[in-house]
Scaffold this active site. Structure first.
Site, PDB file in Angstrom:
ATOM      1  N   GLU A 110       0.837  -1.195   0.000  1.00 46.62           N
ATOM      2  CA  GLU A 110       0.000   0.000   0.000  1.00 46.62           C
ATOM      3  C   GLU A 110       0.869   1.240   0.000  1.00 46.62           C
ATOM      4  OE1 GLU A 110      -2.568  -0.252   3.453  1.00 46.62           O
ATOM      5  OE2 GLU A 110      -2.732  -2.418   3.165  1.00 46.62           O
ATOM      6  N   LYS A 112       1.997   4.769   1.595  1.00 41.30           N
ATOM      7  CA  LYS A 112       2.008   5.301   2.950  1.00 41.30           C
ATOM      8  C   LYS A 112       1.628   6.777   2.859  1.00 41.30           C
ATOM      9  CE  LYS A 112       4.656   5.231   7.210  1.00 41.30           C
ATOM     10  NZ  LYS A 112       4.501   6.619   7.623  1.00 41.30           N
ATOM     11  N   ASP A 114       0.767  10.451   3.753  1.00 40.29           N
ATOM     12  CA  ASP A 114       1.438  11.300   4.728  1.00 40.29           C
ATOM     13  C   ASP A 114       0.442  12.312   5.293  1.00 40.29           C
ATOM     14  OD1 ASP A 114       3.501  12.157   6.221  1.00 40.29           O
ATOM     15  OD2 ASP A 114       4.569  13.179   4.614  1.00 40.29           O
ATOM     16  N   TYR A 221      -7.001   2.247   5.443  1.00 44.48           N
ATOM     17  CA  TYR A 221      -6.038   1.175   5.193  1.00 44.48           C
ATOM     18  C   TYR A 221      -6.179  -0.052   6.079  1.00 44.48           C
ATOM     19  CZ  TYR A 221      -3.629   3.847   8.826  1.00 44.48           C
ATOM     20  OH  TYR A 221      -3.330   4.542   9.956  1.00 44.48           O
ATOM     21  N   LYS A 308      10.415   3.575   3.918  1.00 43.83           N
ATOM     22  CA  LYS A 308      10.421   5.035   3.775  1.00 43.83           C
ATOM     23  C   LYS A 308      11.255   5.464   2.581  1.00 43.83           C
ATOM     24  CE  LYS A 308       8.440   6.571   7.728  1.00 43.83           C
ATOM     25  NZ  LYS A 308       8.639   7.445   8.848  1.00 43.83           N
ATOM     26  N   CYS A 402      15.152  48.431   2.025  1.00 44.84           N
ATOM     27  CA  CYS A 402      14.183  47.859   1.088  1.00 44.84           C
ATOM     28  C   CYS A 402      14.761  47.834  -0.325  1.00 44.84           C
ATOM     29  CB  CYS A 402      12.897  48.680   1.111  1.00 44.84           C
ATOM     30  SG  CYS A 402      11.705  48.129  -0.109  1.00 44.84           S
ATOM     31  N   CYS A 405      12.432  50.513  -2.412  1.00 39.80           N
ATOM     32  CA  CYS A 405      12.319  51.944  -2.123  1.00 39.80           C
ATOM     33  C   CYS A 405      13.445  52.444  -1.229  1.00 39.80           C
ATOM     34  CB  CYS A 405      10.963  52.248  -1.493  1.00 39.80           C
ATOM     35  SG  CYS A 405      10.882  51.696   0.217  1.00 39.80           S
ATOM     36  N   CYS A 420       9.386  46.590   5.393  1.00 40.98           N
ATOM     37  CA  CYS A 420       9.650  47.916   4.867  1.00 40.98           C
ATOM     38  C   CYS A 420       8.521  48.809   5.394  1.00 40.98           C
ATOM     39  CB  CYS A 420       9.638  47.906   3.339  1.00 40.98           C
ATOM     40  SG  CYS A 420       9.558  49.564   2.662  1.00 40.98           S
ATOM     41  N   CYS A 426       6.293  52.712  -1.194  1.00 39.88           N
ATOM     42  CA  CYS A 426       7.039  51.547  -1.668  1.00 39.88           C
ATOM     43  C   CYS A 426       6.206  50.860  -2.765  1.00 39.88           C
ATOM     44  CB  CYS A 426       7.285  50.615  -0.483  1.00 39.88           C
ATOM     45  SG  CYS A 426       8.279  49.199  -0.888  1.00 39.88           S
TER      46      CYS A 426
HETATM   47  P1  AMP Z   1       5.043   6.327  11.453  1.00 42.54           P
HETATM   48  O1  AMP Z   1       4.184   7.504  11.846  1.00 42.54           O
HETATM   49  O2  AMP Z   1       6.172   6.694  10.573  1.00 42.54           O
HETATM   50  O3  AMP Z   1       5.368   5.430  12.623  1.00 42.54           O
HETATM   51  O4  AMP Z   1       4.124   5.430  10.507  1.00 42.54           O
HETATM   52  C1  AMP Z   1       2.972   4.840  10.998  1.00 42.54           C
HETATM   53  C2  AMP Z   1       1.793   5.573  10.469  1.00 42.54           C
HETATM   54  O5  AMP Z   1       1.717   5.483   9.066  1.00 42.54           O
HETATM   55  C3  AMP Z   1       0.493   4.994  10.931  1.00 42.54           C
HETATM   56  O6  AMP Z   1       0.148   5.440  12.195  1.00 42.54           O
HETATM   57  C4  AMP Z   1      -0.453   5.478   9.884  1.00 42.54           C
HETATM   58  O7  AMP Z   1      -1.028   6.695  10.316  1.00 42.54           O
HETATM   59  C5  AMP Z   1       0.403   5.830   8.685  1.00 42.54           C
HETATM   60  N1  AMP Z   1       0.019   5.133   7.439  1.00 42.54           N
HETATM   61  C6  AMP Z   1      -0.109   5.756   6.251  1.00 42.54           C
HETATM   62  N2  AMP Z   1      -0.486   4.897   5.290  1.00 42.54           N
HETATM   63  C7  AMP Z   1      -0.632   3.690   5.877  1.00 42.54           C
HETATM   64  C8  AMP Z   1      -1.006   2.405   5.395  1.00 42.54           C
HETATM   65  N3  AMP Z   1      -1.295   2.195   4.104  1.00 42.54           N
HETATM   66  N4  AMP Z   1      -1.061   1.395   6.297  1.00 42.54           N
HETATM   67  C9  AMP Z   1      -0.754   1.617   7.602  1.00 42.54           C
HETATM   68  N5  AMP Z   1      -0.388   2.801   8.103  1.00 42.54           N
HETATM   69  C10 AMP Z   1      -0.321   3.832   7.263  1.00 42.54           C
HETATM   70 ZN    ZN Z   2      10.025  49.532   0.425  1.00 47.53          ZN
END
Ligand code: AMP
Ligand code: ZN
Length: 666
Positions: A110, A112, A114, A221, A308, A402, A405, A420, A426
């Site tokens: 899957e 990951k 962010d 997920y 990662k 600045c 100006c 400024c 300006c």
């Molecule tokens: P970390 O925060 O680096 O420890 O990574 C763990 C976190 O990754 C989990 O708590 C999830 O919030 C997040 N995460 C994002 N995508 C996934 C996924 N496909 N499966 C499991 N965790 C995920």
């Molecule tokens: Zn200025």
């Protein structure tokens, strides 16, 4: 059909269309049709409050403030994931797995996502609670905020277990993030640093209506407690998808580690094609039975591994630093780089944020620098390759004056940016303020754009936004690229803008930290510019969402005699400097409702009542017809109206009933 059945039917339809639109991205009906159905549902819910439901599609708009989030112990602990950074790490992991699991192991791969993790609990197929990860054992109850997110189903389709948890990540897609930052910049606010922090910050907003405005999404997920309905992780993702959750299609089932490696390599190269950020991939042992055999360490499941990605970096030369002046006078240093390829685009500039950042990095002209690209609008410099620095390279001296100006720059206590102070002369500040004034969410002046503003300023036809209202055709026609037609459009657009409501004018003035919402709150509270100008610091901070910083900024704006003179000129040209009462909405509770007001009322005048209806999105109509949603009746309602409403089956509400339904205090 009974009322309850009607309400249920529309709710189900709306849940389905919502899913088609936000999860599948495949709408089956037009926005207009959707709105009509939603209006109809709002009408029914207002008329029959006994069928209220916290999971009704009408609740997506949010409402209600949370002052502190309740701490909730997770029904099932939320573990974190072990990290790996190389193929070898994964090979070692598989060896450990094979010591416990005897048969062949396959994996679900899957992305990951962010963002911020969330655990959703469903009871009887309905969302009952949403809790942040917190420390993994307990988190915060953010259900009201999660309900506003369209990709979270409020109700799912059977079969489902009586109760289960489902885990996911709340993310902010890049386009939405960039839009939010554009607005912040327009308000003179610092942009958000990255989508992840903005997403997790959003979960903790106290006003769920604010959350509703943010384009957040929830990617799922993992299901906890659905072993009866799925045997593998891959199947449980499909199940989640069937239930109506957003589960990206990119997941695969890998039978061997080499298939896992292919997946990793593919997404390492293509992560920038996604509309949201990922920071790696997650590999999970597919069989739930195997997962059970493997179990957990004190921190994380043994059956899953995060891989990662390296942040995408490039190395290039810092050629020079230029300094930009914003409309509020804030100075931003920008690194100009030798062009370099990074994440699929050519990067020539990177943000250096402010003087402290330059000092912290000790970055110098001619240095080889590491550039990284995240969700930010422009990439940033994260470090210097000192090995490549020539010995006699001098430190960067931050500018003292600045660049536009030449005024001496100032830096306020506790603020990161230099300013400024030459507000009036300006050029980028003059132009920036006028550009903000005419922008779409402010005065929205048609026929006038940024280039024309620059043209007008450099030709000394205008110095400030009040000057726009004295422009004449004779002044404009001789300008380059100004045809008679565009001059006409421009003048017409300027005249039309005089009818923009007060809260927009207030936003357009460009007072630092006074964004759209703050302007609306101030307009609603003070009702006229005159009383806002008179307001004390204490009176200002008493208004919703106004803190010391905003209050101070408002006070300093209006204590400047030059600003006051400009504002007085705006007044003399006929701009709206008083609130047209009905213009400031309170809620959409009565959206789509046609309401008749009849009789004499005890708490409110008829006009106040009508105003209240409009402020909640309703429409006041004078005569009863089959389209009338309901009648608010006071004492002595006219007999012919009474008869007509009975004949057409239009319901009648007393003043008290009505007021308590819309929660109004009088
Ligand atoms: P970390 O925060 O680096 O420890 O990574 C763990 C976190 O990754 C989990 O708590 C999830 O919030 C997040 N995460 C994002 N995508 C996934 C996924 N496909 N499966 C499991 N965790 C995920
Ligand atoms: Zn200025």
């Amino acid at each position: 059909m009974t009322i309850a059945e009607q309400i249920n039917q529309i709710r189900e339809e709306l849940h389905r269309h919502n899913y088609n639109y936000y999860v599948l991205d495949r709408p089956e009906i037009s926005d207009f049709e959707f709105d009509q159905k939603l209006k109809r549902l709002i009408e029914l819910e207002v008329t029959y409050p006994e069928y209220d439901d916290p999971n009704s599609p009408t609740k997506r708009v949010g409402g209600g403030l949370t002052s502190g989030f309740e701490t909730i112990v997770h029904r099932n602990r939320m573990y974190s994931l072990d990290n790996s950074y190389s193929k070898q790490d994964l090979i070692d992991w598989e060896k450990r797995l094979q010591k416990v699991v005897e048969s062949d192991i396959s994996y679900t791969c899957e992305l990951k996502y962010d963002g911020a993790s969330i655990s959703l609990t469903y009871e009887d197929g309905k969302l009952s609670r949403a809790v942040t990860r917190g420390d993994g054992v307990q988190g915060d109850d953010v259900t009201a905020n999660i309900r506003t997110m369209h990709s979270v189903p409020l109700q799912i389709q059977p079969p489902f277990p009586d109760i289960f948890d489902i885990r996911g990540e709340i993310i902010l897609p890049l386009i939405g993030f960039q839009k939010m930052n554009k607005i912040r910049l327009a308000n003179g606010e610092e942009p958000y640093r990255n989508p992840r922090n903005t997403a997790s910050g959003s979960l903790k907003l106290q006003d769920s209506r604010e959350v509703a405005k943010r384009p957040l999404e929830c990617m799922l997920y993992s299901i906890v407690g659905a072993q009866t309905l799925a045997n593998t992780q891959f199947e449980s993702l499909e199940l989640a998808r069937k239930w109506g959750f957003k589960v990206p299609e990119h997941n695969i089932l890998a039978r061997t580690l080499s298939e896992v490696f292919e997946f990793i390599e593919h997404w390492d190269h293509h992560r920038n094609d996604l509309p949201y950020e990922i920071d790696g991939v997650v590999i999970k042992v597919n069989s739930l039975k195997h997962q059970e055999q493997l179990g957990y360490t004190s921190k994380s499941p043994r059956w899953a591994m995060a891989y990662k990605f390296q942040a995408e970096q490039a190395i290039t030369i810092l050629e020079h630093i230029s300094y930009q002046v914003g409309r509020t006078g804030a100075i931003t240093p920008v690194a100009n780089l030798s062009p370099v390829e990074l994440a699929g685009t050519t990067v020539k500039r990177a943000s250096l944020h402010n003087a402290d950042q330059i000092a912290k990095l000790d970055v110098r002209i001619g240095d080889a620098v590491f550039v990284e690209k995240g969700g930010e609008i422009i990439p940033k410099i994260v470090g210097v390759d000192l090995a490549q620095r020539k010995s006699d390279t001098p430190k960067v001296e931050y500018i003292t004056h600045c660049p536009e100006c030449h005024s001496l720059l100032l830096r306020h206590e506790g603020e990161a940016h230099h300013y400024c102070p030459n507000v009036d002369q300006c050029p980028p500040q003059i132009i920036g303020r006028i550009e903000h004034f005419i922008s779409r969410k402010a005065m929205d002046i048609e026929g006038l754009g940024g280039e024309t503003v620059t043209l007008l300023v450099t030709n000394q036809l205008i110095d400030n936004y009040a000057d726009l209202y004295t422009l004449t055709k004779a002044q404009l026609l001789p300008l380059e690229r100004m045809a008679a037609k565009s001059v006409d459009n421009l003048i017409e657009g300027i005249i039309k803008s005089k009818s923009q409501p007060f809260h927009r004018v207030l936003f357009a003035l460009g007072i630092r930290f006074v964004g759209e919402t703050v302007a609306q709150n101030l307009a609603k509270h003070f009702k006229s510019l005159d009383s806002l100008i008179q307001a004390s610091q204490e009176e200002l901070v008493a208004v919703d969402d106004i803190g010391e910083r905003i209050a101070e900024s408002v006070r300093s704006f209006f204590s400047d005699s030059k600003q006051l003179e400009i504002v007085n000129r705006l007044k003399s040209y006929g701009l709206q400097l008083e609130a047209q009462e009905a213009a400031v909405p309170i809620s959409t509770l009565l959206q789509g409702c046609n309401i008749v007001v009849s009789g004499v009322f005890k708490n409110l005048s008829r006009d106040q009542l009508k105003l209240l209806i409009e402020q909640h999105g309703g429409k006041v109509v004078s005569s009863i017809s089959s389209k009338t949603s309901f009648v608010v009746a006071g004492e002595n309602m006219g007999p012919s109206k009474l008869e007509k409403s009975q004949k057409l089956g239009v319901s009648i509400k007393s003043e008290d009933e009505f007021l308590s339904e819309i929660n109004a205090e009088v």
